[in-house]
Design an enzyme around this catalytic site. Structure first.
Site, PDB file in Angstrom:
ATOM      1  N   CYS A  44      43.446  39.855  14.292  1.00  0.00           N
ATOM      2  CA  CYS A  44      44.271  39.897  12.826  1.00  0.00           C
ATOM      3  C   CYS A  44      45.747  39.081  11.994  1.00  0.00           C
ATOM      4  O   CYS A  44      45.815  38.687  11.067  1.00  0.00           O
ATOM      5  CB  CYS A  44      44.668  41.324  12.357  1.00  0.00           C
ATOM      6  N   HIS A  52      48.729  41.363   5.906  1.00  0.00           N
ATOM      7  CA  HIS A  52      48.108  41.719   6.369  1.00  0.00           C
ATOM      8  C   HIS A  52      47.259  42.596   5.931  1.00  0.00           C
ATOM      9  O   HIS A  52      48.000  43.703   5.659  1.00  0.00           O
ATOM     10  CB  HIS A  52      48.164  41.655   8.068  1.00  0.00           C
ATOM     11  N   ASN A  66      39.987  45.775   5.112  1.00  0.00           N
ATOM     12  CA  ASN A  66      40.452  44.740   6.356  1.00  0.00           C
ATOM     13  C   ASN A  66      39.559  43.818   7.354  1.00  0.00           C
ATOM     14  O   ASN A  66      38.325  44.236   7.956  1.00  0.00           O
ATOM     15  CB  ASN A  66      40.750  46.077   7.639  1.00  0.00           C
TER      16      ASN A  66
HETATM   17  N1  COA Z   1      37.078  60.528   6.872  1.00  0.00           N
HETATM   18  C1  COA Z   1      37.151  61.769   6.831  1.00  0.00           C
HETATM   19  N2  COA Z   1      38.162  62.274   7.796  1.00  0.00           N
HETATM   20  C2  COA Z   1      37.916  61.794   8.301  1.00  0.00           C
HETATM   21  C3  COA Z   1      37.456  59.827   9.065  1.00  0.00           C
HETATM   22  C4  COA Z   1      36.855  59.556   7.292  1.00  0.00           C
HETATM   23  N3  COA Z   1      36.810  58.175   7.542  1.00  0.00           N
HETATM   24  N4  COA Z   1      38.096  59.709   9.929  1.00  0.00           N
HETATM   25  C5  COA Z   1      39.314  60.087  11.008  1.00  0.00           C
HETATM   26  N5  COA Z   1      38.748  61.007   9.848  1.00  0.00           N
HETATM   27  C6  COA Z   1      39.620  62.893  10.060  1.00  0.00           C
HETATM   28  C7  COA Z   1      40.190  63.111  11.462  1.00  0.00           C
HETATM   29  O1  COA Z   1      38.878  63.489  12.495  1.00  0.00           O
HETATM   30  C8  COA Z   1      41.096  64.089  11.717  1.00  0.00           C
HETATM   31  O2  COA Z   1      40.216  65.097  11.745  1.00  0.00           O
HETATM   32  P1  COA Z   1      40.981  66.229  12.557  1.00  0.00           P
HETATM   33  O3  COA Z   1      42.668  67.065  11.990  1.00  0.00           O
HETATM   34  O4  COA Z   1      40.169  67.592  12.148  1.00  0.00           O
HETATM   35  O5  COA Z   1      40.949  65.719  13.459  1.00  0.00           O
HETATM   36  C9  COA Z   1      41.825  63.759  10.465  1.00  0.00           C
HETATM   37  O6  COA Z   1      40.595  62.889   9.853  1.00  0.00           O
HETATM   38  C10 COA Z   1      43.396  62.430  10.626  1.00  0.00           C
HETATM   39  O7  COA Z   1      43.168  61.582  10.903  1.00  0.00           O
HETATM   40  P2  COA Z   1      44.481  60.727  11.611  1.00  0.00           P
HETATM   41  O8  COA Z   1      43.703  59.775  12.236  1.00  0.00           O
HETATM   42  O9  COA Z   1      45.249  61.341  12.145  1.00  0.00           O
HETATM   43  O10 COA Z   1      43.766  60.190  10.569  1.00  0.00           O
HETATM   44  P3  COA Z   1      44.934  59.299   9.801  1.00  0.00           P
HETATM   45  O11 COA Z   1      45.953  59.497   8.275  1.00  0.00           O
HETATM   46  O12 COA Z   1      45.785  58.606  10.568  1.00  0.00           O
HETATM   47  O13 COA Z   1      44.172  57.863   9.691  1.00  0.00           O
HETATM   48  C11 COA Z   1      43.252  55.698   9.808  1.00  0.00           C
HETATM   49  C12 COA Z   1      43.237  57.281   9.901  1.00  0.00           C
HETATM   50  C13 COA Z   1      42.412  55.286  11.086  1.00  0.00           C
HETATM   51  C14 COA Z   1      43.239  55.349   8.724  1.00  0.00           C
HETATM   52  C15 COA Z   1      44.581  54.967  10.597  1.00  0.00           C
HETATM   53  O14 COA Z   1      45.254  55.736  11.813  1.00  0.00           O
HETATM   54  C16 COA Z   1      45.091  53.452  10.395  1.00  0.00           C
HETATM   55  O15 COA Z   1      45.091  52.973   9.459  1.00  0.00           O
HETATM   56  N6  COA Z   1      45.252  53.067  11.333  1.00  0.00           N
HETATM   57  C17 COA Z   1      45.477  51.839  11.613  1.00  0.00           C
HETATM   58  C18 COA Z   1      44.117  51.617  11.552  1.00  0.00           C
HETATM   59  C19 COA Z   1      43.825  49.946  11.755  1.00  0.00           C
HETATM   60  O16 COA Z   1      45.001  49.046  10.890  1.00  0.00           O
HETATM   61  N7  COA Z   1      43.349  49.070  12.899  1.00  0.00           N
HETATM   62  C20 COA Z   1      43.085  47.232  12.827  1.00  0.00           C
HETATM   63  C21 COA Z   1      44.304  46.975  12.995  1.00  0.00           C
HETATM   64  S1  COA Z   1      44.485  45.244  12.522  1.00  0.00           S
END
Ligand code: COA
Length: 309
Positions: free
Chosen positions: A109, A233, A263
């Site tokens: 990215c 980004h 993204n």
């Molecule tokens: N819908 C509903 N629930 C979801 C979900 C979705 N699409 N995806 C995950 N969950 C759930 C998880 O299973 C978890 O449930 P649990 O507590 O029962 O285990 C809960 O939501 C929280 O998950 P968590 O991973 O802590 O959420 P978060 O607030 O960190 O958000 C991301 C998840 C992926 C959105 C976030 O971590 C993120 O954006 N990370 C960076 C990823 C990124 O930018 N990647 C590209 C890099 S270039």
């Protein structure tokens, strides 16, 4: 002194729009969860990387008023090439009728910012005009059963034409970095789908965005208060908010398109840059901070003084 400046830009998005409501039908998720945790409302899915890159590149050439024969090099930032071999840049070169060198650059990215910095370097080394494109079809890598990742990634392209100028040019400072210790946090094995440790990526992203942004500003001799517009980004609105906070730059200065695009990896910075330019958010003389992070874990930042000769 020889520098470069941006003289044209263009974008491309596939026609097919996928909303959060569409995703609700595929995985156990909700529009509310996706908007609250990521800021994404819809994304575009479809096409080929070469097709999107060609469309964005053609628009950038038109905007710049440059004939394909006037381009000396094509740099295509992509992490989702159409084939393993050859580089997708070869297809784009053929489509656009360019008569020059062409190569793919994969810095995930961060790729477009890497490519812009590389392009400015090539111009310092003697080239006249370069077409820099960031293009992705991340749908190739999406596991439509994995709600952690399928809500995030999407397709698109953005392009810029940079041209030699007598004078320092627009690039005032830059920083490129990579930390292979985080390779396992986000990867795609050949023929497989994306694997991601979301929370870890989030934590690191905020740290490296700040580090890269501060390093580029320092080299430019600028303070956060000197920055007029931030082009971050487009991964997650909460990452952009946290990074701006840590950089000491008000969120109002950040350009956000991820609500509509998701993204798009190497395409995200040029998509946001084009939106800023097309909506009059950037004026001559503005200091523009491009800053990104991605798999690798790569990060990159560049400070451009808009319109500088
Ligand atoms: N819908 C509903 N629930 C979801 C979900 C979705 N699409 N995806 C995950 N969950 C759930 C998880 O299973 C978890 O449930 P649990 O507590 O029962 O285990 C809960 O939501 C929280 O998950 P968590 O991973 O802590 O959420 P978060 O607030 O960190 O958000 C991301 C998840 C992926 C959105 C976030 O971590 C993120 O954006 N990370 C960076 C990823 C990124 O930018 N990647 C590209 C890099 S270039």
């Amino acid at each position: 002194m020889t520098g470069a400046r941006t003289i044209g830009w263009g974008t491309a998005l596939p026609e097919n729009i996928m909303t959060n409501a569409d995703l609700e039908k595929i995985v156990d998720t909700s529009d509310e969860w996706i908007v609250e945790r990521t800021g994404i409302r819809q994304r575009h899915i479809g096409g080929t990387t070469a097709g999107l890159a060609t469309e964005a590149g053609r628009k950038a050439l038109e905007k710049a008023g440059v004939d394909p024969s006037g381009i000396d090099l094509l740099i295509l930032a992509t992490t989702s090439p159409d084939r393993d071999i050859p580089a997708t840049a070869s297809t784009v070169q053929k489509n656009l009728g360019l008569e020059c060198g062409a190569f793919d650059l994969n810095a995930a990215c961060s790729g477009f910012v890497y490519a812009m910095v590389a392009g400015h370097g090539f111009i310092r080394s003697g080239l006249e005009r370069i077409l820099v494109i960031g293009a992705e079809t991340l749908h190739q890598y999406i596991d439509w059963e994995d709600r952690n990742t399928c809500i995030l990634f999407a397709d698109g392209a953005g392009a810029a034409v940079i041209e030699r100028t007598e004078g320092e040019g627009e690039l005032l400072g830059w920083s490129l970095s990579s930390d292979g210790d985080y390779e396992e946090a986000l990867y795609v094995d050949r023929g497989d789908k994306v694997k991601m440790a979301g929370r870890e990526v989030f934590r690191q992203a905020v740290l490296v965005m700040e580090r890269a942004g501060r390093a580029a500003m320092k080299q430019a001799g600028l303070e956060p208060s000197d920055i007029s517009v931030v082009i971050p980004h487009q991964a997650n609105i909460r990452i952009i908010e946290a990074s701006c906070r840590r950089l000491g730059i008000p969120m109002e200065k950040a350009i956000v398109v991820l609500d509509r695009t998701g993204n798009t990896s190497a395409a995200s910075v040029p998509l946001a840059l084009a939106e800023a330019l097309d909506t009059g958010r950037i004026s001559e003389g503005d200091n523009v901070l491009l800053v990104g992070f991605g798999a690798g874990m790569s990060s990159a930042a560049a400070v451009l003084r808009w319109g500088a000769r």
